[in-house]
Design a protein around this motif. Sequence first.
Motif, short mmCIF file in Angstrom:
data_model
loop_
_atom_site.label_atom_id
_atom_site.label_comp_id
_atom_site.label_asym_id
_atom_site.label_seq_id
_atom_site.Cartn_x
_atom_site.Cartn_y
_atom_site.Cartn_z
N ALA A 1 0.83 -1.20 0.00
CA ALA A 1 0.00 0.00 0.00
C ALA A 1 0.87 1.26 0.00
CB ALA A 1 -0.94 -0.02 1.20
N ASP A 2 1.98 1.21 0.72
CA ASP A 2 2.89 2.36 0.76
C ASP A 2 3.49 2.64 -0.62
OD1 ASP A 2 3.49 4.15 2.88
OD2 ASP A 2 5.59 3.52 2.83
N GLU A 3 3.87 1.57 -1.33
CA GLU A 3 4.42 1.73 -2.67
C GLU A 3 3.39 2.33 -3.62
OE1 GLU A 3 5.66 -2.15 -3.76
OE2 GLU A 3 7.25 -2.28 -2.24
N LEU A 4 2.13 1.91 -3.49
CA LEU A 4 1.07 2.43 -4.36
C LEU A 4 0.82 3.91 -4.09
CD1 LEU A 4 -1.47 -0.54 -4.29
CD2 LEU A 4 0.13 0.06 -6.10
N LYS A 5 0.86 4.32 -2.82
CA LYS A 5 0.69 5.73 -2.47
C LYS A 5 1.76 6.59 -3.16
CE LYS A 5 0.14 6.53 1.93
NZ LYS A 5 0.25 6.34 3.40
N PHE A 6 3.00 6.15 -3.06
CA PHE A 6 4.10 6.92 -3.66
C PHE A 6 3.98 6.95 -5.18
CE2 PHE A 6 8.42 7.19 -5.42
CZ PHE A 6 8.80 8.43 -4.90
N ALA A 7 3.57 5.79 -5.75
CA ALA A 7 3.44 5.72 -7.22
C ALA A 7 2.37 6.69 -7.72
CB ALA A 7 3.13 4.30 -7.65
N ILE A 8 1.25 6.79 -7.01
CA ILE A 8 0.17 7.70 -7.42
C ILE A 8 0.62 9.15 -7.30
CG2 ILE A 8 -2.15 8.51 -6.80
CD1 ILE A 8 -2.82 5.63 -5.99
N VAL A 9 1.27 9.50 -6.20
CA VAL A 9 1.73 10.89 -6.01
C VAL A 9 2.81 11.26 -7.05
CG1 VAL A 9 2.83 12.50 -4.41
CG2 VAL A 9 1.12 10.87 -3.57
N ARG A 10 3.69 10.31 -7.34
CA ARG A 10 4.73 10.58 -8.34
C ARG A 10 4.12 10.75 -9.71
NH1 ARG A 10 9.27 6.15 -8.81
NH2 ARG A 10 7.43 4.98 -9.54
N GLU A 11 3.06 9.99 -10.01
CA GLU A 11 2.37 10.14 -11.29
C GLU A 11 1.78 11.53 -11.43
OE1 GLU A 11 1.07 8.93 -15.03
OE2 GLU A 11 2.35 7.82 -13.63
N ALA A 12 1.35 12.11 -10.28
CA ALA A 12 0.73 13.43 -10.31
C ALA A 12 1.75 14.56 -10.20
CB ALA A 12 -0.29 13.55 -9.19
N ASP A 13 2.78 14.41 -9.35
CA ASP A 13 3.70 15.52 -9.05
C ASP A 13 5.07 15.39 -9.71
OD1 ASP A 13 1.73 16.58 -7.54
OD2 ASP A 13 2.63 16.14 -5.57
N GLY A 14 5.38 14.25 -10.27
CA GLY A 14 6.69 14.08 -10.89
C GLY A 14 7.66 13.34 -9.98
N ASP A 15 8.93 13.27 -10.41
CA ASP A 15 9.93 12.48 -9.69
C ASP A 15 10.25 13.05 -8.32
OD1 ASP A 15 10.07 10.76 -11.80
OD2 ASP A 15 11.80 11.76 -12.73
N ASP A 16 10.02 14.32 -8.07
CA ASP A 16 10.31 14.92 -6.75
C ASP A 16 9.09 14.86 -5.83
OD1 ASP A 16 8.78 16.64 -8.21
OD2 ASP A 16 9.79 18.45 -7.48
N ALA A 17 8.21 13.87 -6.05
CA ALA A 17 6.95 13.78 -5.30
C ALA A 17 7.22 13.49 -3.82
CB ALA A 17 6.08 12.68 -5.90
N ASP A 18 6.31 14.01 -2.99
CA ASP A 18 6.36 13.79 -1.54
C ASP A 18 4.94 13.44 -1.07
OD1 ASP A 18 6.71 13.71 1.17
OD2 ASP A 18 7.42 15.79 1.37
N VAL A 19 4.77 12.23 -0.55
CA VAL A 19 3.43 11.78 -0.16
C VAL A 19 2.85 12.68 0.92
CG1 VAL A 19 2.14 9.86 0.87
CG2 VAL A 19 3.93 9.41 -0.83
N LYS A 20 3.69 13.23 1.79
CA LYS A 20 3.20 14.07 2.87
C LYS A 20 2.96 15.53 2.44
CE LYS A 20 5.28 11.27 6.52
NZ LYS A 20 6.17 11.24 7.71
N ASN A 21 3.34 15.85 1.21
CA ASN A 21 3.15 17.20 0.72
C ASN A 21 2.75 17.11 -0.76
OD1 ASN A 21 3.09 19.99 0.50
ND2 ASN A 21 5.31 20.15 0.21
N ILE A 22 1.50 16.74 -1.00
CA ILE A 22 1.02 16.52 -2.36
C ILE A 22 0.64 17.87 -2.98
CG2 ILE A 22 -0.68 15.31 -3.78
CD1 ILE A 22 -1.04 13.36 -1.46
N ARG A 23 1.15 18.13 -4.19
CA ARG A 23 0.83 19.39 -4.86
C ARG A 23 -0.42 19.25 -5.72
NH1 ARG A 23 6.37 18.82 -5.55
NH2 ARG A 23 6.13 18.29 -7.77
N ALA A 24 -0.47 18.23 -6.53
CA ALA A 24 -1.61 18.04 -7.44
C ALA A 24 -2.66 17.15 -6.78
CB ALA A 24 -1.15 17.46 -8.77
N LYS A 25 -3.23 17.65 -5.71
CA LYS A 25 -4.21 16.86 -4.96
C LYS A 25 -5.45 16.54 -5.78
CE LYS A 25 -2.80 18.89 -0.54
NZ LYS A 25 -3.24 19.66 0.64
N GLU A 26 -5.81 17.46 -6.72
CA GLU A 26 -7.06 17.30 -7.46
C GLU A 26 -6.89 16.44 -8.71
OE1 GLU A 26 -4.70 20.43 -9.36
OE2 GLU A 26 -5.20 19.85 -7.29
N ASP A 27 -5.69 15.98 -8.99
CA ASP A 27 -5.43 15.20 -10.20
C ASP A 27 -6.31 13.95 -10.23
OD1 ASP A 27 -4.26 13.25 -12.04
OD2 ASP A 27 -2.60 14.68 -12.21
#
Length: 521
Positions: free
Chosen positions: A95-121
């Motif tokens: 589940a942790d890996e999936l969370k990071f994969a979704i956030v990275r898909e939305a925010d790019g390689d510098d994604a941070d699960v605790k600080n999501i930029r594209a929340k509405e994606d």
Amino acid sequence: MAIKKRPVSPRQKMINLLYVVLMAMLALNVSTEVLNGFSLVEESIGRTTSNAAKENQVIYDNFVEQLKANPAKVKAWFDKAQEVKRISDSLYNFADELKFAIVREADGDDADVKNIRAKEDLEAANQVMLAPGRGKGAALYKAINSFRERILMMVPDSAQREIISNNLSTQIPKTALTMGRNWQEYMFEDMPVAAAVTLLSKLQSDVRYAEGEVLHRLVANIDMKDIRVNSLNAFVIPNSQTVVRGDKFSAHIVMAAVDTTQQPDIYIGNRKMELRNGLYETVCGRTGDFTLAGFIEVFNGSGERIRRDFSQKYTVVDPTATVSADLMNMLYAGYSNPISVSVPGVPLNKVQATMSGGTLQPVGPGRYIARPAAVGKDVTITVTSTNTGRVQQMGQFTFRVRKLPDPTAFISVKDEHGNPDRYKGGALLKSRLMAAEGIGAAIDDGILDISFRVLSFETKFYDNMGNAVPMISDGARFSERQRSTFRKLSRNKSFYISGVTVVGPDGIQRKLTSSMEVTVK
């Protein structure tokens, strides 16, 4: 009058379609406040999950300590706890890996699960979970089902099972099923990144909760924190409180409840004893009353040393046994003599007997049939006991052997009430005589009742001249000539039965010397 509709041009159809798409996108737009609310829920779930993980880790650490202190007792439960940790961490990390994969898909390689930029994606969750050929939604669905079934097998409590089952359920509403949607589509299709991450965090929290419930159940099985009884006492459990001189006194010294995986310290007379499985044995060389006293010490689950005193009295007696012939004070050759054998304080199933000069057949607890082989030769019955685990002789008993005495002849008749009776001489009603079929013979002295088989006999009648008229029987039955003579006998007329030849249960044929006088009434 009908109104004729104006044809719609292809350009206008395209404009209408784009308008519909725009309205749908506006309808699906999620406000910033709602997306920020998901962030608050995500933080709360994170704190709950972190606390549960810490509590579970404390139990894992206690398992390690207890395994070092008592491997025999804890090993099986420790292995089960490690299995729970393995499957729980596997699903949690997935589940942790999936969370990071979704956030990275939305925010790019510098994604941070605790600080999501594209929340509405709305596309990131679709790409990670539902993309054809590489979507992880189906794998997550199978992993949740597998984890739920394996965890429920370790939870016996029905209420806890229902909670865990509901938390980890993969069922979807019937309306979704009718629309042809599966679980992963229902959960993640067009789901904003913030919401998808929160759903996966909630799954992680449910995993840690289920993990903790199973760990608490495993802890209860090994009494990690205490000895779960309301009273602790030391006990001495002897094999027997009565011991024969020369035999061993054996007793188990235990603390209730007994823990077979932990060897307690046992002291007798302030001297520490090295006893295998708590078994104490000592050879008893003197008769009398004795007391086994001392104390026992054992550790509980928290490492505290517990002491309890014990005391047990026992009696040492001389070897003794009882052998009695049930019907007589001697044994008869060729006859099945009933014998009773017992040893005071010893169960009958722990007592055995053998005999010299014949056979001794057991017919029940403490019951035997003795058959001496020869007349005039004494036999010896030897009694042994296995009450203490080894064979010990308890006594020997000698009996004289004699031949069975001669039986007494009788006529089998019936009394006035119709009950069988044995007529042995004197007055006899003629009607009873005529109803009798023949004679029998038996040793019938109030102690023995041993039947003999009659082979032949004769009757003697005296005519008016005083001459004896002998008549031979038909085996044990009256012959027709004898019965014809009975019919002619007048009242107070007498005759004699003599020359009775019999064979007994010893197989010896003998001829009785006594005769029976019968007077007809």
